[in-house]
Design a protein around this motif. Structure first.
Motif, PDB file in Angstrom:
ATOM      1  N   VAL A  96       0.856  -1.194   0.000  1.00 59.95           N
ATOM      2  CA  VAL A  96       0.000   0.000   0.000  1.00 59.95           C
ATOM      3  C   VAL A  96       0.889   1.241   0.000  1.00 59.95           C
ATOM      4  N   GLU A  97       0.739   2.059  -1.060  1.00 57.63           N
ATOM      5  CA  GLU A  97       1.597   3.226  -1.259  1.00 57.63           C
ATOM      6  C   GLU A  97       0.716   4.472  -1.402  1.00 57.63           C
ATOM      7  N   ASP A  98       1.297   5.637  -1.146  1.00 57.37           N
ATOM      8  CA  ASP A  98       0.534   6.880  -1.289  1.00 57.37           C
ATOM      9  C   ASP A  98       0.340   7.273  -2.753  1.00 57.37           C
ATOM     10  N   ILE A  99       1.452   7.315  -3.507  1.00 61.19           N
ATOM     11  CA  ILE A  99       1.372   7.797  -4.893  1.00 61.19           C
ATOM     12  C   ILE A  99       2.456   7.123  -5.737  1.00 61.19           C
ATOM     13  N   ILE A 100       2.106   6.810  -6.974  1.00 66.82           N
ATOM     14  CA  ILE A 100       3.101   6.308  -7.925  1.00 66.82           C
ATOM     15  C   ILE A 100       3.431   7.478  -8.844  1.00 66.82           C
ATOM     16  N   ASP A 101       4.711   7.830  -8.860  1.00 65.08           N
ATOM     17  CA  ASP A 101       5.147   8.998  -9.624  1.00 65.08           C
ATOM     18  C   ASP A 101       6.039   8.509 -10.783  1.00 65.08           C
ATOM     19  N   SER A 102       7.359   8.469 -10.606  1.00 63.59           N
ATOM     20  CA  SER A 102       8.218   7.909 -11.663  1.00 63.59           C
ATOM     21  C   SER A 102       8.005   6.401 -11.790  1.00 63.59           C
ATOM     22  N   GLY A 103       7.534   5.764 -10.726  1.00 64.01           N
ATOM     23  CA  GLY A 103       7.358   4.308 -10.705  1.00 64.01           C
ATOM     24  C   GLY A 103       8.594   3.571 -10.213  1.00 64.01           C
ATOM     25  N   VAL A 104       9.702   4.307 -10.004  1.00 66.01           N
ATOM     26  CA  VAL A 104      10.978   3.677  -9.635  1.00 66.01           C
ATOM     27  C   VAL A 104      10.866   2.924  -8.303  1.00 66.01           C
ATOM     28  N   THR A 105      10.297   3.575  -7.293  1.00 65.32           N
ATOM     29  CA  THR A 105      10.219   2.954  -5.966  1.00 65.32           C
ATOM     30  C   THR A 105       9.460   1.628  -6.009  1.00 65.32           C
ATOM     31  N   MET A 106       8.285   1.641  -6.606  1.00 64.55           N
ATOM     32  CA  MET A 106       7.459   0.428  -6.604  1.00 64.55           C
ATOM     33  C   MET A 106       8.009  -0.660  -7.510  1.00 64.55           C
ATOM     34  N   ASP A 128      -2.036   8.230  -8.586  1.00 62.04           N
ATOM     35  CA  ASP A 128      -1.146   7.824  -9.678  1.00 62.04           C
ATOM     36  C   ASP A 128      -0.921   9.021 -10.592  1.00 62.04           C
ATOM     37  N   LYS A 129       0.366   9.275 -10.911  1.00 62.94           N
ATOM     38  CA  LYS A 129       0.718  10.345 -11.861  1.00 62.94           C
ATOM     39  C   LYS A 129       1.358   9.689 -13.077  1.00 62.94           C
ATOM     40  N   PRO A 130       0.556   9.091 -13.963  1.00 67.56           N
ATOM     41  CA  PRO A 130       1.120   8.310 -15.067  1.00 67.56           C
ATOM     42  C   PRO A 130       1.996   9.125 -16.012  1.00 67.56           C
ATOM     43  N   ASP A 148       0.197  16.255 -13.477  1.00 70.12           N
ATOM     44  CA  ASP A 148       1.582  16.472 -13.075  1.00 70.12           C
ATOM     45  C   ASP A 148       1.708  17.750 -12.248  1.00 70.12           C
ATOM     46  N   GLU A 149       1.244  17.643 -11.004  1.00 69.78           N
ATOM     47  CA  GLU A 149       1.345  18.770 -10.076  1.00 69.78           C
ATOM     48  C   GLU A 149       1.792  18.195  -8.748  1.00 69.78           C
ATOM     49  N   PHE A 150       2.423  19.013  -7.903  1.00 74.88           N
ATOM     50  CA  PHE A 150       2.861  18.510  -6.609  1.00 74.88           C
ATOM     51  C   PHE A 150       1.719  18.601  -5.616  1.00 74.88           C
ATOM     52  N   ILE A 151       1.371  17.463  -5.017  1.00 77.20           N
ATOM     53  CA  ILE A 151       0.227  17.444  -4.104  1.00 77.20           C
ATOM     54  C   ILE A 151       0.650  17.086  -2.678  1.00 77.20           C
ATOM     55  N   VAL A 152      -0.110  17.606  -1.733  1.00 74.57           N
ATOM     56  CA  VAL A 152       0.130  17.315  -0.307  1.00 74.57           C
ATOM     57  C   VAL A 152      -1.201  17.005   0.374  1.00 74.57           C
ATOM     58  N   GLY A 155      -1.619  12.222   3.963  1.00 75.92           N
ATOM     59  CA  GLY A 155      -0.386  11.448   4.110  1.00 75.92           C
ATOM     60  C   GLY A 155       0.778  11.967   3.284  1.00 75.92           C
ATOM     61  N   LEU A 156       0.482  12.666   2.191  1.00 78.87           N
ATOM     62  CA  LEU A 156       1.548  13.176   1.313  1.00 78.87           C
ATOM     63  C   LEU A 156       2.152  14.444   1.902  1.00 78.87           C
ATOM     64  N   ASP A 157       3.475  14.556   1.786  1.00 77.19           N
ATOM     65  CA  ASP A 157       4.159  15.681   2.432  1.00 77.19           C
ATOM     66  C   ASP A 157       4.956  16.536   1.457  1.00 77.19           C
ATOM     67  N   TYR A 158       5.310  17.718   1.942  1.00 74.63           N
ATOM     68  CA  TYR A 158       6.363  18.524   1.340  1.00 74.63           C
ATOM     69  C   TYR A 158       7.323  18.832   2.491  1.00 74.63           C
TER      70      TYR A 158
HETATM   71  P1  IMP Z   1       8.411   7.281  -7.422  1.00 71.14           P
HETATM   72  O1  IMP Z   1       9.514   6.319  -7.149  1.00 71.14           O
HETATM   73  O2  IMP Z   1       8.895   8.435  -8.264  1.00 71.14           O
HETATM   74  O3  IMP Z   1       7.184   6.656  -8.012  1.00 71.14           O
HETATM   75  O4  IMP Z   1       8.162   7.942  -6.033  1.00 71.14           O
HETATM   76  C1  IMP Z   1       7.023   7.919  -5.345  1.00 71.14           C
HETATM   77  C2  IMP Z   1       7.246   8.668  -4.053  1.00 71.14           C
HETATM   78  O5  IMP Z   1       7.543  10.058  -4.313  1.00 71.14           O
HETATM   79  C3  IMP Z   1       5.964   8.683  -3.260  1.00 71.14           C
HETATM   80  O6  IMP Z   1       5.943   7.622  -2.339  1.00 71.14           O
HETATM   81  C4  IMP Z   1       6.003  10.030  -2.574  1.00 71.14           C
HETATM   82  O7  IMP Z   1       6.680   9.926  -1.351  1.00 71.14           O
HETATM   83  C5  IMP Z   1       6.812  10.907  -3.475  1.00 71.14           C
HETATM   84  N1  IMP Z   1       5.928  11.775  -4.305  1.00 71.14           N
HETATM   85  C6  IMP Z   1       5.744  11.707  -5.628  1.00 71.14           C
HETATM   86  N2  IMP Z   1       4.897  12.661  -6.066  1.00 71.14           N
HETATM   87  C7  IMP Z   1       4.533  13.344  -4.957  1.00 71.14           C
HETATM   88  C8  IMP Z   1       3.641  14.470  -4.751  1.00 71.14           C
HETATM   89  O8  IMP Z   1       3.006  15.038  -5.653  1.00 71.14           O
HETATM   90  N3  IMP Z   1       3.517  14.870  -3.450  1.00 71.14           N
HETATM   91  C9  IMP Z   1       4.191  14.298  -2.414  1.00 71.14           C
HETATM   92  N4  IMP Z   1       5.018  13.254  -2.579  1.00 71.14           N
HETATM   93  C10 IMP Z   1       5.191  12.784  -3.839  1.00 71.14           C
END
Ligand code: IMP
Ligand code: MG
Length: 178
Positions: A96-106, A128-130, A148-152, A155-158
């Protein structure tokens, strides 16, 4: 300084997708036990909402990871800061993850956990930010796609802040892209 510019996803909209995902996950596992792995720290709010709606026997565990990607490989590397307490061999695993961005982590984490021989691994993410993908990765369950915007919030932080906001908001940082 950073500034919240608008609400992107309200708490009511979040509640609707959490419900929908929980129903689908409950149905898909058909009463089988699942090890639910929350990714610290961002997933904690979503995880707390989701697991209370899962009608399944489940075991809760956590991981904290950071990922590295040099842009030239097809995949990145993941550093495990906190590992699982449970052995997942032969178990169904739901990350269970907050957001998939680049996809690298998952993508990396899934590869790492596969080496531990689970029965299955699926990934569930609130957002998901495809459009930001750097590696080929798709989650099994997604709450909502976001632009493609930065969200908080939720659970999501800045810089460690804003995780407690109940709605998801767009944050703009002056003098930088994010
Ligand atoms: P990925 O490896 O680029 O998919 O990284 C995903 C991680 O980046 C998430 O678990 C978040 O911690 C962080 N992240 C990506 N986009 C955002 C955003 O818009 N707001 C806050 N954290 C983000
Ligand atoms: Mg995170």
């Amino acid at each position: 300084m950073e500034k919240i510019v608008r609400t992107l996803v309200t708490r009511d909209e979040i509640a609707v997708f959490v419900d929908r995902m929980a129903k689908q996950i409950t149905e898909d596992y058909g009463g089988e036990e699942v090890v639910v792995v929350g990714i610290l720290k961002g997933a904690c709010v979503f995880l707390a909402d989701l697991i209370r709606k899962l009608e399944l026997p489940l075991i809760l565990d956590f991981m904290q990871v950071s990922s590295y990607y040099n842009g030239t490989q097809s995949s990145g590397n993941v550093r495990i800061r906190k590992d699982l307490d449970y052995d997942i061999a032969g178990k169904h695993v739901l990350i269970v993850e907050d957001i998939i961005d680049s996809g690298v982590t998952m993508e990396c984490l899934k590869r790492e956990l596969m080496t531990r021989k689970p029965k299955s691994i699926k990934v569930c993410a609130a957002f998901d930010k495809p459009s930001r993908r750097k590696v080929d990765f798709n989650a099994d369950y997604i709450g909502q796609e976001v632009p493609d915007e930065f969200i908080v919030g939720y659970g999501l932080d800045y810089a460690g802040k804003y995780r407690n906001l109940p709605d998801v908001c767009v944050l703009v940082v002056d003098g930088g892209d994010q």
